[in-house]
Each structure stands twice: as structure tokens, then as C-alpha cells.
Design an enzyme around this catalytic site. Structure first.
Site, PDB file in Angstrom:
ATOM      1  N   HIS A   8      45.629  37.437  38.594  1.00  0.00           N
ATOM      2  CA  HIS A   8      44.632  38.392  39.093  1.00  0.00           C
ATOM      3  C   HIS A   8      45.030  38.843  40.493  1.00  0.00           C
ATOM      4  CE1 HIS A   8      40.333  39.954  39.158  1.00  0.00           C
ATOM      5  NE2 HIS A   8      40.729  40.135  40.409  1.00  0.00           N
ATOM      6  N   HIS A  10      45.807  42.812  42.571  1.00  0.00           N
ATOM      7  CA  HIS A  10      45.965  44.266  42.525  1.00  0.00           C
ATOM      8  C   HIS A  10      47.206  44.627  43.336  1.00  0.00           C
ATOM      9  CE1 HIS A  10      41.820  44.773  40.955  1.00  0.00           C
ATOM     10  NE2 HIS A  10      41.624  43.652  41.642  1.00  0.00           N
ATOM     11  N   HIS A 186      36.801  42.894  35.175  1.00  0.00           N
ATOM     12  CA  HIS A 186      36.107  42.351  36.334  1.00  0.00           C
ATOM     13  C   HIS A 186      34.605  42.289  36.031  1.00  0.00           C
ATOM     14  CE1 HIS A 186      39.862  43.243  38.273  1.00  0.00           C
ATOM     15  NE2 HIS A 186      39.421  43.007  39.502  1.00  0.00           N
ATOM     16  N   GLU A 189      31.051  39.235  39.946  1.00  0.00           N
ATOM     17  CA  GLU A 189      31.506  39.059  41.323  1.00  0.00           C
ATOM     18  C   GLU A 189      30.378  39.523  42.251  1.00  0.00           C
ATOM     19  OE1 GLU A 189      35.191  40.457  44.260  1.00  0.00           O
ATOM     20  OE2 GLU A 189      34.701  41.626  42.482  1.00  0.00           O
ATOM     21  N   ASP A 267      43.799  37.946  44.414  1.00  0.00           N
ATOM     22  CA  ASP A 267      43.068  39.211  44.360  1.00  0.00           C
ATOM     23  C   ASP A 267      43.746  40.316  45.177  1.00  0.00           C
ATOM     24  OD1 ASP A 267      41.074  40.871  43.480  1.00  0.00           O
ATOM     25  OD2 ASP A 267      39.499  40.046  44.745  1.00  0.00           O
ATOM     26  N   ASP A 268      43.451  40.400  46.462  1.00  0.00           N
ATOM     27  CA  ASP A 268      44.070  41.368  47.380  1.00  0.00           C
ATOM     28  C   ASP A 268      44.458  40.579  48.628  1.00  0.00           C
ATOM     29  OD1 ASP A 268      43.361  44.031  45.950  1.00  0.00           O
ATOM     30  OD2 ASP A 268      41.431  43.007  46.125  1.00  0.00           O
TER      31      ASP A 268
END
Length: 320
Positions: A8, A10, A186, A189, A267-268
Site C-alpha cells: 500500500h 501511492h 481504500h 480510514e 502509504d505516502d
């Protein structure tokens, strides 16, 4: 060093501030609004999305994306990762003036270089952006279904979870599923447990991105465990976005103890001041996981990876 796998992340969100500043210099752009003292600047989820979009617009051709993928995967390999699965967005490519074909080709070249130099295997998951609406997500789904690539093995949906309902995107996900793509989405969250339940009911994913708010509904927790749905958990991201106030209150241990198949991802990473290695450290420091348990998380990620069985077997063999 514990071997790791990430499912996961991006790809635009993996661009370091230093790389984005170099791209800004290349294109004569000003990024002082989103980067200060070598760090990204944002205050809430909406401003985070804006910061993300501004940074992503500085990758504008195949070479840029090859550089981004290679740089990120090389860094990941240095952290002990043997596998990476990252989200791509043809919408971002189009907005940056790049064709989806060139976008995927550039990323694939960077992946090839990283595999050749660092031994890290990787795949792409195409996504639609939820806040672009059903038509936008279906456009992304239809493109990837009609333009198959051996390294694009899944389809998902990212973006602002607070917009629309999963049922609005059922057709888009059916198109991707019928094309042989594995499904993740997603949910759970910024929005609570019902978001996860609706995603399961309407989109039928094998994995849920985040999914941590499922802890609010014991029946849903039991369902996730019974159905073997994998959660792509990103603790550092959750704390940065104030989904939970602290690691002590993060539900990762409870979800795992309930029998849910959980994984760790970043994630990021530069946006949330984390990395895959840091996520494993968080699990050790705050969730009480030892080396064997952490390796089990890696195994779960590879078992849930959107790869062919020969590749999966080779990756699992490396864990032995």
C-alpha cells in the site's frame, strides 16, 4: 534485518521533497508553498491532497516516472524490502499532460531498473480517484481493462473517502474484475466501520486499504477475519492524519489478535515522515511484535500480493 514487503503505497506520494525540488528546478516551478526546510507542509487531509497534487504535477514524462519508480524502489530495497506494490493514477498522468500509456511505460522502466540493480520485485495497482466521481473511476477502470500490462495486476480506488458511496462505483470495479485484475479499495480510514462494510458488500475486494476503523464494529471485525480479507494497515499515516491520537490507541494489535490478516505499509512515506522500515519499527516498539511476528506480516503481504503464483512462490522462498 527483517525482510519486508509493501502493498500500500501511492507512487506519486513516495516522491521525496528533495526529488520534487529537483523536478521543480527542472521545470522552473515554485514549490515553496508545499515544501519548507526539506519537508512537505500541510495541515489536514484536504490540504494534504492539495500538497500531493502539486508535487505529482512535476512528473511530466516517461523519464520522470522512470526516475521516480527507480528511486523509490531502490530506497525500499535498502530497507530490506523484497517486494513492492504501489498505486498508480492515470488521472494524475492526464492532468500532468502525459498519456496513460507513457505513464505506465515510464514506471515499468523504473521497476525494471530497480529489479535488475537491487533484486526487488514490484507490481502496479491502477486506481480511480473517488472524489472524481463514478464516471472518473469508471474511466480509469475501463482504460486499464482495455490496455493490459503485465506489471499492472490490480485495480483500486483512492482519494477522499468522504465522497460518494461504494455502490456508485460497483460498475467500475466489475469492469476491472472481469478483465482479470485483483481488487482492493481504500475504506475505513477517515470514515468509520460502515465504510468498510459497504466496500465489502458492493465492491467485493480481496483487500482493504487501511480498514482500521473496522475496530468500531465487532461484527465487522469477525466478518473480516472469517472471510480472510487482508487489511493494508499504515500506522504512521493514521497517526499523521489524526485517525487515532496515538500509537497506544491504534487498533493494529486488536485487529491482529482478532484473527484479521494485517500487513504494514507506508502509504505516502515522506508526506507522513515515515518509511516502510519505520512502520516495522512502530510495530515492534508500540505493538510488541518480535522478529518472527514481523516476518509473519511480510509473509501475509506476499500471500496477498497481486502476483502470479510462480512469483509468489519465489518471494516466499526468499523468506525461508
Amino acid at each position: 534485518m527483517v525482510l519486508k514487503a509493501e502493498i500500500h503505497c501511492h507512487i506519486e506520494g513516495a516522491a521525496s521533497p528533495a526529488l520534487v525540488e529537483a523536478q521543480a528546478a527542472k521545470y522552473g516551478a515554485d514549490v515553496s508553498v508545499i515544501i519548507r526546510d526539506g519537508s512537505y507542509v500541510w495541515s489536514d487531509f484536504t490540504s494534504f491532497l492539495h500538497c500531493y497534487d502539486v508535487a505529482s504535477m512535476l512528473f511530466r514524462n516517461e523519464d520522470d516516472y522512470a526516475l521516480l519508480a527507480e528511486t523509490y524502489l531502490a530506497d525500499l530495497a535498502s530497507q530490506g524490502a523484497i517486494y513492492s506494490e504501489f498505486f498508480i493514477s492515470t488521472d494524475h498522468a492526464i492532468h500532468a499532460g502525459l498519456t496513460p500509456d507513457a505513464y505506465v511505460a515510464g514506471l515499468a522502466e523504473g521497476m525494471r531498473r530497480a529489479r535488475e540493480k537491487h533484486g526487488i520485485e514490484s507490481r502496479m495497482i491502477a486506481t480511480g480517484l473517488r472524489h472524481e466521481g463514478p464516471e472518473g473511476v469508471e474511466r480509469a477502470s475501463r482504460w486499464v481493462a482495455e490496455n493490459p500490462h503485465p506489471l499492472v495486476t490490480g485495480f483500486g480506488m483512492a482519494g477522499d473517502e468522504r465522497t460518494y458511496h461504494p455502490k456508485d462505483f460497483a460498475r467500475a470495479f466489475d469492469i476491472a474484475r472481469d478483465a482479470g485484475l485483483a481488487i482492493t479499495v481504500h475504506a475505513g480510514e477517515l470514515v468509520g466501520a460502515q465504510s468498510v462494510r459497504d466496500a465489502l458488500d458492493w465492491l467485493k475486494p480481496a483487500r482493504i486499504g487501511h480498514g482500521v476503523r473496522a475496530i468500531e464494529d465487532p461484527a465487522l471485525v469477525a466478518r473480516l477475519a472469517d472471510e480472510g480479507v487482508v487489511l493494508e494497515v499504515c500506522p504512521g499515516s493514521n497517526i499523521a492524519l489524526s485517525v487515532f491520537p496515538s500509537y497506544d490507541e491504534h487498533p493494529f494489535p486488536k485487529l491482529r489478535d482478532a484473527g484479521i490478516r494485517v500487513t504494514l505499509s507506508s502509504d505516502d512515506p515522506p508526506f507522513f515522515h515515515t518509511s516502510l522500515a519505520r512502520e516495522y519499527e512502530i510495530a515492534e516498539e508500540h505493538f510488541g511484535m518480535d522478529e518472527a511476528a514481523l516476518l509473519g506480516v511480510t509473509r501475509t503481504a506476499i500471500e496477498a500480493a497481486f502476483v502470479d503464483e510462480a512469483t509468489r512462490a519465489a518471494l516466499l522462498a526468499r523468506l525461508s
